[in-house]
Scaffold this motif. Structure first.
Motif, PDB file in Angstrom:
ATOM      1  N   TYR A   1      31.148 -64.890  16.290  1.00  0.00           N
ATOM      2  CA  TYR A   1      30.202 -64.642  17.385  1.00  0.00           C
ATOM      3  C   TYR A   1      30.900 -64.049  18.606  1.00  0.00           C
ATOM      4  CZ  TYR A   1      26.555 -67.036  14.814  1.00  0.00           C
ATOM      5  OH  TYR A   1      25.630 -67.369  13.866  1.00  0.00           O
TER       6      TYR A   1
ATOM      7  N   ALA B   1      23.474 -82.012  16.280  1.00  0.00           N
ATOM      8  CA  ALA B   1      22.621 -81.592  17.410  1.00  0.00           C
ATOM      9  C   ALA B   1      21.914 -82.807  18.017  1.00  0.00           C
ATOM     10  CB  ALA B   1      21.611 -80.549  16.948  1.00  0.00           C
TER      11      ALA B   1
ATOM     12  N   HIS C   1      15.539 -80.803  16.231  1.00  0.00           N
ATOM     13  CA  HIS C   1      16.285 -80.936  14.967  1.00  0.00           C
ATOM     14  C   HIS C   1      15.545 -81.954  14.109  1.00  0.00           C
ATOM     15  CE1 HIS C   1      19.325 -81.204  11.915  1.00  0.00           C
ATOM     16  NE2 HIS C   1      20.104 -80.328  12.543  1.00  0.00           N
TER      17      HIS C   1
ATOM     18  N   THR D   1      24.245 -75.893  18.245  1.00  0.00           N
ATOM     19  CA  THR D   1      25.237 -75.915  17.165  1.00  0.00           C
ATOM     20  C   THR D   1      25.028 -74.669  16.314  1.00  0.00           C
ATOM     21  OG1 THR D   1      23.684 -77.165  15.776  1.00  0.00           O
ATOM     22  CG2 THR D   1      25.268 -78.444  17.064  1.00  0.00           C
TER      23      THR D   1
ATOM     24  N   LEU E   1      21.303 -73.350  15.948  1.00  0.00           N
ATOM     25  CA  LEU E   1      20.971 -71.924  15.906  1.00  0.00           C
ATOM     26  C   LEU E   1      20.355 -71.622  14.535  1.00  0.00           C
ATOM     27  CD1 LEU E   1      21.421 -69.309  17.679  1.00  0.00           C
ATOM     28  CD2 LEU E   1      23.398 -68.865  16.210  1.00  0.00           C
TER      29      LEU E   1
ATOM     30  N   TRP F   1      18.579 -68.544  12.423  1.00  0.00           N
ATOM     31  CA  TRP F   1      18.316 -67.105  12.394  1.00  0.00           C
ATOM     32  C   TRP F   1      18.597 -66.469  13.756  1.00  0.00           C
ATOM     33  CZ3 TRP F   1      18.921 -65.217   8.001  1.00  0.00           C
ATOM     34  CH2 TRP F   1      18.546 -65.929   6.862  1.00  0.00           C
ATOM     35  N   PHE F   2      19.782 -66.813  14.278  1.00  0.00           N
ATOM     36  CA  PHE F   2      20.255 -66.248  15.557  1.00  0.00           C
ATOM     37  C   PHE F   2      19.317 -66.609  16.708  1.00  0.00           C
ATOM     38  CE2 PHE F   2      22.924 -62.328  13.984  1.00  0.00           C
ATOM     39  CZ  PHE F   2      23.603 -63.166  13.108  1.00  0.00           C
TER      40      PHE F   2
HETATM   41  C1  LIG Z   1      16.784 -72.012   8.766  1.00  0.00           C
HETATM   42  C2  LIG Z   1      18.236 -71.981   9.149  1.00  0.00           C
HETATM   43  C3  LIG Z   1      18.732 -70.851   9.778  1.00  0.00           C
HETATM   44  C4  LIG Z   1      20.065 -70.813  10.180  1.00  0.00           C
HETATM   45  N1  LIG Z   1      20.519 -69.724  10.850  1.00  0.00           N
HETATM   46  C5  LIG Z   1      21.783 -69.699  11.314  1.00  0.00           C
HETATM   47  C6  LIG Z   1      22.264 -68.600  12.098  1.00  0.00           C
HETATM   48  O1  LIG Z   1      21.562 -67.649  12.399  1.00  0.00           O
HETATM   49  N2  LIG Z   1      23.539 -68.651  12.521  1.00  0.00           N
HETATM   50  C7  LIG Z   1      24.381 -69.695  12.237  1.00  0.00           C
HETATM   51  O2  LIG Z   1      25.532 -69.669  12.675  1.00  0.00           O
HETATM   52  N3  LIG Z   1      23.949 -70.749  11.515  1.00  0.00           N
HETATM   53  C8  LIG Z   1      22.678 -70.787  11.055  1.00  0.00           C
HETATM   54  N4  LIG Z   1      22.222 -71.872  10.359  1.00  0.00           N
HETATM   55  C9  LIG Z   1      23.124 -73.033  10.223  1.00  0.00           C
HETATM   56  C10 LIG Z   1      22.865 -74.061  11.337  1.00  0.00           C
HETATM   57  O3  LIG Z   1      22.989 -73.463  12.593  1.00  0.00           O
HETATM   58  C11 LIG Z   1      23.862 -75.209  11.231  1.00  0.00           C
HETATM   59  O4  LIG Z   1      23.694 -75.829   9.969  1.00  0.00           O
HETATM   60  C12 LIG Z   1      23.652 -76.235  12.314  1.00  0.00           C
HETATM   61  O5  LIG Z   1      23.765 -75.647  13.595  1.00  0.00           O
HETATM   62  C13 LIG Z   1      24.682 -77.343  12.237  1.00  0.00           C
HETATM   63  O6  LIG Z   1      24.366 -78.323  13.200  1.00  0.00           O
HETATM   64  P1  LIG Z   1      23.672 -79.683  12.760  1.00  0.00           P
HETATM   65  O7  LIG Z   1      23.371 -80.482  13.961  1.00  0.00           O
HETATM   66  O8  LIG Z   1      22.528 -79.388  11.844  1.00  0.00           O
HETATM   67  O9  LIG Z   1      24.874 -80.339  11.957  1.00  0.00           O
HETATM   68  P2  LIG Z   1      24.877 -81.415  10.791  1.00  0.00           P
HETATM   69  O10 LIG Z   1      25.205 -80.701   9.547  1.00  0.00           O
HETATM   70  O11 LIG Z   1      23.645 -82.265  10.827  1.00  0.00           O
HETATM   71  O12 LIG Z   1      26.084 -82.332  11.275  1.00  0.00           O
HETATM   72  C14 LIG Z   1      27.413 -81.921  11.123  1.00  0.00           C
HETATM   73  C15 LIG Z   1      28.266 -83.150  10.985  1.00  0.00           C
HETATM   74  O13 LIG Z   1      28.264 -83.915  12.206  1.00  0.00           O
HETATM   75  C16 LIG Z   1      28.276 -85.284  11.854  1.00  0.00           C
HETATM   76  N5  LIG Z   1      27.843 -86.091  12.995  1.00  0.00           N
HETATM   77  C17 LIG Z   1      26.584 -86.339  13.415  1.00  0.00           C
HETATM   78  N6  LIG Z   1      26.607 -87.146  14.486  1.00  0.00           N
HETATM   79  C18 LIG Z   1      27.903 -87.401  14.778  1.00  0.00           C
HETATM   80  C19 LIG Z   1      28.553 -88.151  15.785  1.00  0.00           C
HETATM   81  N7  LIG Z   1      27.877 -88.821  16.718  1.00  0.00           N
HETATM   82  N8  LIG Z   1      29.898 -88.179  15.795  1.00  0.00           N
HETATM   83  C20 LIG Z   1      30.608 -87.508  14.863  1.00  0.00           C
HETATM   84  N9  LIG Z   1      30.033 -86.776  13.862  1.00  0.00           N
HETATM   85  C21 LIG Z   1      28.702 -86.731  13.825  1.00  0.00           C
HETATM   86  C22 LIG Z   1      27.320 -85.331  10.674  1.00  0.00           C
HETATM   87  O14 LIG Z   1      27.487 -86.502   9.954  1.00  0.00           O
HETATM   88  C23 LIG Z   1      27.772 -84.111   9.884  1.00  0.00           C
HETATM   89  O15 LIG Z   1      28.845 -84.413   9.047  1.00  0.00           O
HETATM   90  C24 LIG Z   1      20.922 -71.927   9.924  1.00  0.00           C
HETATM   91  C25 LIG Z   1      20.406 -73.049   9.266  1.00  0.00           C
HETATM   92  C26 LIG Z   1      19.078 -73.079   8.879  1.00  0.00           C
HETATM   93  C27 LIG Z   1      18.527 -74.302   8.199  1.00  0.00           C
END
Ligand SMILES: Cc1cc2nc3c(=O)[nH]c(=O)nc-3n(C[C@H](O)[C@H](O)[C@H](O)COP(=O)(O)OP(=O)(O)OC[C@H]3O[C@@H](n4cnc5c(N)ncnc54)[C@H](O)[C@@H]3O)c2cc1C
Length: 224
Positions: free
Chosen positions: A152, A16, A9, A144, A100, A102-103
């Motif tokens: 899903y 994550a 990440h 995530t 996750l 793009w799946f």
């Molecule tokens: C290129 C791309 C492709 C994608 N494809 C898909 C797909 O195919 N399918 C799909 O479902 N999604 C898809 N997504 C979305 C992606 O899966 C989600 O945005 C991602 O999984 C969210 O997890 P994150 O860790 O990035 O969350 P973040 O957005 O970084 O975090 C979520 C929240 O958690 C909070 N947080 C962090 N640490 C803590 C802690 N210790 N305690 C409490 N809160 C905390 C953060 O402050 C934030 O508010 C895609 C995204 C991208 C960029």
């Protein structure tokens, strides 16, 4: 137990990344040895290329699996690949933490698999699945999503997650010889409240406390 966490990440404050940090801290507090490979933090090169090898079996035509086999026999992997192979050999459990995309896996993590799951060490010569090089080890995905859990399910718009992940759980992990633990999935953390996210980390810690004895699940080409 020796636990390797491979993390993908780009944002250290992401959820994550919190799952990765929580796993490392919890497992260490239980007395396990933990190594973390944070792929973005170390600037991991995801492209399999000639630079993966200190010498070439065929300088005229680059055939990656032939070069992997040669390097496996001669111990001539580039130091960054060799370091990852050493960590894999040391590990008893490998946990992959990632969002996750793009799946599937973020490209940097797919590149790690391309470069580190090498023919000759991790698979090959008829040694795949139950006889793969990683036999005796376990692996699990901790991921995530952006979408909610309902999307899903088998009737959801995106399709069943187990089936979507089968190219990873079956085609990479089980193919390499790992026994696969059920994935830990956090649905849409960006839309969850802070209390729910804190509770999710508590559930994750509880699961990790019993992970040494956790039984693998059945995985297959079309999911579980
Ligand atoms: C290129 C791309 C492709 C994608 N494809 C898909 C797909 O195919 N399918 C799909 O479902 N999604 C898809 N997504 C979305 C992606 O899966 C989600 O945005 C991602 O999984 C969210 O997890 P994150 O860790 O990035 O969350 P973040 O957005 O970084 O975090 C979520 C929240 O958690 C909070 N947080 C962090 N640490 C803590 C802690 N210790 N305690 C409490 N809160 C905390 C953060 O402050 C934030 O508010 C895609 C995204 C991208 C960029």
């Amino acid at each position: 137990m020796n636990v390797l966490i491979v993390h993908a990440h780009p944002e250290p404050r992401s959820f994550a990344s919190a799952l990765k940090d929580t796993a490392a801290a919890e497992l260490r507090s239980l007395g396990h040895d933990v190594r973390v490979t944070d792929l973005y933090a170390i600037g991991f090169e995801p492209r399999l290329a000639r630079a993966d090898f200190l010498e070439t079996a065929d300088p005229d035509y680059f055939k990656p699996q032939r070069e992997q086999l040669h390097a496996s026999e001669c111990g001539t992997f580039a130091p960054d690949v060799q370091a990852q192979l050493d960590d894999l050999a040391w590990s008893q459990l490998v946990i992959f933490t990632f969002p996750l995309w793009w799946f599937s896996l973020p490209a940097i993590l797919k590149g790690w698999v391309d470069r580190v799951f090498v023919m000759g060490r991790v698979y090959g010569g008829g040694k795949v699945h139950e006889t793969g090089g990683m036999r005796g080890r376990r692996a699990m995905l901790c991921l995530t999503t952006g979408g909610p859990g309902e999307s899903y399910s088998s009737r959801g718009r995106n399709g069943a997650l187990d089936a979507l992940l089968s190219h990873v759980q079956w085609g990479m992990l089980h193919f390499a010889g790992f026994e696969v633990l059920a994935p830990f999935v956090v649905w849409g953390p960006a839309r969850a409240g802070s209390e729910d996210l804190a509770a999710t980390l508590t559930v994750w810690r509880e699961r990790l406390r019993a992970i040494e004895k956790e039984a693998p699940v059945t995985v297959g080409p079309l999911g579980g």
